[in-house]
Design a protein around this motif. Structure first.
Motif, PDB file in Angstrom:
ATOM      1  N   ARG A 189       0.860  -1.178   0.000  1.00  0.00           N
ATOM      2  CA  ARG A 189       0.000   0.000   0.000  1.00  0.00           C
ATOM      3  C   ARG A 189       0.896   1.227   0.000  1.00  0.00           C
ATOM      4  O   ARG A 189       1.844   1.318   0.786  1.00  0.00           O
ATOM      5  N   MET A 190       0.625   2.174  -0.874  1.00  0.00           N
ATOM      6  CA  MET A 190       1.437   3.374  -1.002  1.00  0.00           C
ATOM      7  C   MET A 190       0.752   4.511  -0.248  1.00  0.00           C
ATOM      8  O   MET A 190      -0.395   4.865  -0.548  1.00  0.00           O
ATOM      9  N   LEU A 191       1.448   5.086   0.734  1.00  0.00           N
ATOM     10  CA  LEU A 191       0.855   6.069   1.626  1.00  0.00           C
ATOM     11  C   LEU A 191       1.745   7.308   1.742  1.00  0.00           C
ATOM     12  O   LEU A 191       2.956   7.245   1.519  1.00  0.00           O
ATOM     13  N   TRP A 192       1.111   8.418   2.109  1.00  0.00           N
ATOM     14  CA  TRP A 192       1.858   9.568   2.618  1.00  0.00           C
ATOM     15  C   TRP A 192       1.422   9.767   4.061  1.00  0.00           C
ATOM     16  O   TRP A 192       0.235   9.970   4.342  1.00  0.00           O
ATOM     17  N   VAL A 193       2.401   9.686   4.973  1.00  0.00           N
ATOM     18  CA  VAL A 193       2.146   9.805   6.405  1.00  0.00           C
ATOM     19  C   VAL A 193       3.151  10.813   6.949  1.00  0.00           C
ATOM     20  O   VAL A 193       4.363  10.555   6.931  1.00  0.00           O
ATOM     21  N   ASP A 194       2.690  11.928   7.442  1.00  0.00           N
ATOM     22  CA  ASP A 194       3.592  13.030   7.782  1.00  0.00           C
ATOM     23  C   ASP A 194       4.690  12.643   8.760  1.00  0.00           C
ATOM     24  O   ASP A 194       5.861  13.002   8.574  1.00  0.00           O
ATOM     25  N   ALA A 195       4.366  11.891   9.819  1.00  0.00           N
ATOM     26  CA  ALA A 195       5.340  11.577  10.856  1.00  0.00           C
ATOM     27  C   ALA A 195       6.502  10.752  10.333  1.00  0.00           C
ATOM     28  O   ALA A 195       7.591  10.766  10.919  1.00  0.00           O
ATOM     29  N   ILE A 196       6.301  10.036   9.233  1.00  0.00           N
ATOM     30  CA  ILE A 196       7.335   9.166   8.683  1.00  0.00           C
ATOM     31  C   ILE A 196       7.934   9.754   7.401  1.00  0.00           C
ATOM     32  O   ILE A 196       9.153   9.716   7.195  1.00  0.00           O
ATOM     33  N   CYS A 197       7.099  10.309   6.544  1.00  0.00           N
ATOM     34  CA  CYS A 197       7.566  10.791   5.242  1.00  0.00           C
ATOM     35  C   CYS A 197       8.311  12.119   5.335  1.00  0.00           C
ATOM     36  O   CYS A 197       9.025  12.501   4.407  1.00  0.00           O
ATOM     37  N   ILE A 198       8.147  12.837   6.430  1.00  0.00           N
ATOM     38  CA  ILE A 198       8.903  14.067   6.682  1.00  0.00           C
ATOM     39  C   ILE A 198       9.972  13.767   7.728  1.00  0.00           C
ATOM     40  O   ILE A 198       9.683  13.145   8.753  1.00  0.00           O
ATOM     41  N   ASN A 199      11.182  14.205   7.474  1.00  0.00           N
ATOM     42  CA  ASN A 199      12.262  14.057   8.447  1.00  0.00           C
ATOM     43  C   ASN A 199      11.988  14.995   9.619  1.00  0.00           C
ATOM     44  O   ASN A 199      12.198  16.202   9.529  1.00  0.00           O
ATOM     45  N   GLN A 200      11.506  14.440  10.713  1.00  0.00           N
ATOM     46  CA  GLN A 200      11.054  15.247  11.839  1.00  0.00           C
ATOM     47  C   GLN A 200      12.213  15.922  12.589  1.00  0.00           C
ATOM     48  O   GLN A 200      11.972  16.817  13.408  1.00  0.00           O
ATOM     49  N   SER A 201      13.436  15.522  12.308  1.00  0.00           N
ATOM     50  CA  SER A 201      14.586  16.164  12.951  1.00  0.00           C
ATOM     51  C   SER A 201      15.166  17.304  12.115  1.00  0.00           C
ATOM     52  O   SER A 201      16.138  17.936  12.531  1.00  0.00           O
ATOM     53  N   ASP A 202      14.569  17.569  10.952  1.00  0.00           N
ATOM     54  CA  ASP A 202      15.056  18.617  10.056  1.00  0.00           C
ATOM     55  C   ASP A 202      14.000  19.719   9.979  1.00  0.00           C
ATOM     56  O   ASP A 202      13.000  19.595   9.263  1.00  0.00           O
ATOM     57  N   ASN A 203      14.207  20.810  10.710  1.00  0.00           N
ATOM     58  CA  ASN A 203      13.199  21.879  10.765  1.00  0.00           C
ATOM     59  C   ASN A 203      13.019  22.575   9.423  1.00  0.00           C
ATOM     60  O   ASN A 203      11.925  23.039   9.101  1.00  0.00           O
ATOM     61  N   VAL A 204      14.088  22.673   8.637  1.00  0.00           N
ATOM     62  CA  VAL A 204      13.979  23.299   7.316  1.00  0.00           C
ATOM     63  C   VAL A 204      13.073  22.458   6.422  1.00  0.00           C
ATOM     64  O   VAL A 204      12.165  22.969   5.761  1.00  0.00           O
ATOM     65  N   GLU A 205      13.311  21.159   6.400  1.00  0.00           N
ATOM     66  CA  GLU A 205      12.473  20.278   5.589  1.00  0.00           C
ATOM     67  C   GLU A 205      11.022  20.316   6.062  1.00  0.00           C
ATOM     68  O   GLU A 205      10.100  20.350   5.250  1.00  0.00           O
ATOM     69  N   LYS A 206      10.820  20.305   7.378  1.00  0.00           N
ATOM     70  CA  LYS A 206       9.446  20.339   7.897  1.00  0.00           C
ATOM     71  C   LYS A 206       8.714  21.584   7.401  1.00  0.00           C
ATOM     72  O   LYS A 206       7.554  21.512   6.990  1.00  0.00           O
ATOM     73  N   GLY A 207       9.388  22.730   7.419  1.00  0.00           N
ATOM     74  CA  GLY A 207       8.756  23.954   6.941  1.00  0.00           C
ATOM     75  C   GLY A 207       8.412  23.884   5.469  1.00  0.00           C
ATOM     76  O   GLY A 207       7.339  24.323   5.044  1.00  0.00           O
ATOM     77  N   GLN A 208       9.314  23.319   4.675  1.00  0.00           N
ATOM     78  CA  GLN A 208       9.062  23.197   3.234  1.00  0.00           C
ATOM     79  C   GLN A 208       7.907  22.244   2.943  1.00  0.00           C
ATOM     80  O   GLN A 208       7.072  22.509   2.073  1.00  0.00           O
ATOM     81  N   GLN A 209       7.856  21.136   3.689  1.00  0.00           N
ATOM     82  CA  GLN A 209       6.805  20.157   3.447  1.00  0.00           C
ATOM     83  C   GLN A 209       5.437  20.664   3.899  1.00  0.00           C
ATOM     84  O   GLN A 209       4.420  20.351   3.270  1.00  0.00           O
TER      85      GLN A 209
END
Length: 206
Positions: free
Chosen positions: A88-108
Motif C-alpha cells: 500500500r502506497m501512503l503519505w504519512v507526515d510523521a514518517i515521510c517528513i524528516n522530523q529532525s530537520d526543521n527546514v524540511e518540515k517547513g518546506q513540506q
C-alpha cells in the motif's frame, strides 16, 4: 531511525507499507522519493489524516530496515491499513517528513494542500473501535443512503455518534485542509470503514 536523504525541491517521500498475513508481525516499510506533484492528475497513493497521539507509548516500525518509533495511534493505524498480500502506497507526515530537520518540515508544510489534493484518496483514521463506533459508522452510512426524514436514529445510535464525534481527530485544525483538499475520503475506525462521499461506498480488505 532511517537515513533520510535530502528532498529535491517540490518532492515528497512516499511510504510503501509492505504486506504481511500475520497481523502480529513487525510493520515494515520502504521510503521512496516522489517528484511529480506538479502534474495535473492524481497519483496512486493515499494520504493519512490522523491524530499523532501521546509520545508516552511509542512503538517500533521498520523503515528501510531501520527502527523508527511512532505513536501508538499511528502504529495501530498502519496495522489496520496493512494488506495481507499487497503493498500500500501512503503519505504519512510523521514518517515521510524528516522530523529532525526543521527546514524540511517547513518546506513540506507548504506542500500539504497539494499532497492531499493529489492523493487518490485521503484516509481519515479515527482510532480503534470503542464505545459503539462500529454502530455509529453504520448509522451514519445508513442515514447517508436514505432520505433523512425516512431514517429514524434511535437514542443508542445518537449516543454512539456523539461519542464518535468527540474523538480527537475532530478537534484538529489541520483536518479542514486535509479533507477539503481531498478528492475522495475513506473514514476508518478500527476495522470499520465508510466512504466519506455518499452513494460511492467501497471497502478495501485488510
Amino acid at each position: 531511525m532511517p537515513p533520510y536523504i535530502s528532498l529535491p525541491e517540490g518532492s515528497v517521500r512516499l511510504l510503501r507499507l509492505l504486506p504481511n498475513s500475520d497481523q502480529n508481525s513487525p510493520i515494515e516499510c520502504r521510503l521512496i522519493t516522489f517528484p511529480a506533484l506538479d502534474s495535473g492528475s492524481t497519483h496512486p497513493y493515499e494520504s493519512l489524516s490522523y491524530v499523532w497521539g501521546s509520545d508516552d507509548s511509542k512503538r517500533p516500525i521498520y523503515v528501510d530496515r531501520n527502527e523508527l518509533y511512532v505513536t501508538a495511534n499511528l502504529h495501530v493505524a498502519l496495522s489496520h491499513l496493512r494488506h495481507c498480500l499487497l503493498e500500500r502506497m501512503l503519505w504519512v507526515d510523521a514518517i515521510c517528513i524528516n522530523q529532525s530537520d526543521n527546514v524540511e518540515k517547513g518546506q513540506q508544510v507548504q506542500l500539504m494542500a497539494k499532497i492531499y489534493s493529489k492523493a487518490s484518496r485521503v484516509i481519515v483514521w479515527l482510532g480503534e473501535a470503542a464505545d459503539g463506533s462500529d454502530q455509529a459508522l453504520e448509522a451514519i452510512r445508513a442515514a447517508a443512503d436514505e432520505q433523512p426524514a425516512n431514517f429514524p436514529v434511535d437514542k443508542t445510535n445518537w449516543g454512539a455518534i456523539l461519542t464518535l464525534l468527540d474523538r480527537g481527530w475532530f478537534e484538529r485544525i489541520w483536518v479542514l485542509q486535509e479533507v477539503a483538499a481531498a478528492r475522495h475520503v475513506l473514514i476508518k475506525c478500527g476495522p470499520a470503514e465508510i466512504d466519506g462521499l455518499p452513494h460511492k461506498r467501497r471497502s478495501i480488505p485488510a
